[in-house]
Write a protein that holds these residues in place. Sequence first.
Motif, PDB file in Angstrom:
ATOM      1  N   GLU A 160       0.831  -1.206   0.000  1.00  0.00           N
ATOM      2  CA  GLU A 160       0.000   0.000   0.000  1.00  0.00           C
ATOM      3  C   GLU A 160       0.865   1.257   0.000  1.00  0.00           C
TER       4      GLU A 160
ATOM      5  N   GLU B 121       3.895   1.516  -1.223  1.00  0.00           N
ATOM      6  CA  GLU B 121       4.525   1.635  -2.541  1.00  0.00           C
ATOM      7  C   GLU B 121       3.541   2.223  -3.556  1.00  0.00           C
ATOM      8  N   ARG B 122       2.270   1.860  -3.464  1.00  0.00           N
ATOM      9  CA  ARG B 122       1.263   2.455  -4.357  1.00  0.00           C
ATOM     10  C   ARG B 122       1.120   3.950  -4.087  1.00  0.00           C
ATOM     11  N   TYR B 123       1.202   4.315  -2.838  1.00  0.00           N
ATOM     12  CA  TYR B 123       1.134   5.722  -2.412  1.00  0.00           C
ATOM     13  C   TYR B 123       2.285   6.518  -3.034  1.00  0.00           C
TER      14      TYR B 123
END
Length: 298
Positions: A242, A244-246
Amino acid sequence: MTTLPALLLPPSPGRGVTLIAALLAGLSMMSAAHADIAPVSPAQCADMKARKVITAANPVPCARLSRVSFDYTDFDGATRQGAVVVLDAVAPQVESLFGELLLRSFPLAGARALEDFDGDDQRSMAANNSSAFNGRPMTGGGGWSKHAYGAAIDINPLQNPYVSQAGSSAQEVLPPKGSSYLQRTPAQAGMAEEVVSVFYDHGFLVWGGQWKQPIDYQHFEIGSRGFIVRLASLPRAQARAEFERYVAAYRRCAHPGVPGVPGVPGAPGAPAAATSDGDDDTAEDTTLRDQCAARLRK
């Protein structure tokens, strides 16, 4: 494990040879650099407890903390070894972040875990120590600091002091010797303004230097308390994914069209990209950077 900076922005075509030389120099430096991520061991956890860095009441236990070791450049240009403790979900980005600071020769006065200061933030600041995890309340009270979650980093407190002036009370500067650095222009070595974009590119989208009261030039954090609590509550792998997606969402917004940045350039709703006259010495578009950070931080 040694990692290259996650984002290398290309210069104008006329600087191709310079870029290659810079990349080769950077690769040489990074290959020789030491960087590593390791879970906080039971022995380290016991030491942290004994030295009042963490207690049983802390919102994040030792089992969710990682120790990131890295090389850095000091103010004399020498290479030193340092370490910070952070939430495991953000550790890979923190490792890469400090790798980029090294590549840029951004100086740090020191980077020692808070055990060396018995968890005393005042002593750490007085030593001009860059640090991360510390199981303490917010300065001024009001609940747990983001540092108690391992989701905040302070750099060079002397060059980047904490400044508070509530109402008619006298101005408080921490560390007190940081008063010499209240004038922020022209920039001086070690000032956070030089690396705000580096922290943003690695998911630390809140800089205390942009606050109105208090102003905390040394302080970077990843986002809201709710987002941090969510990361701490998720299983390690899920929390890391999560985060890393941010990070990727911010980079897509702040660096549209740049090769190597994951995602589709020009995503709907993203601020327009800055234009350039082709000179890669053009000042960074901090407006776009700050718009993206404000829009995407959770």
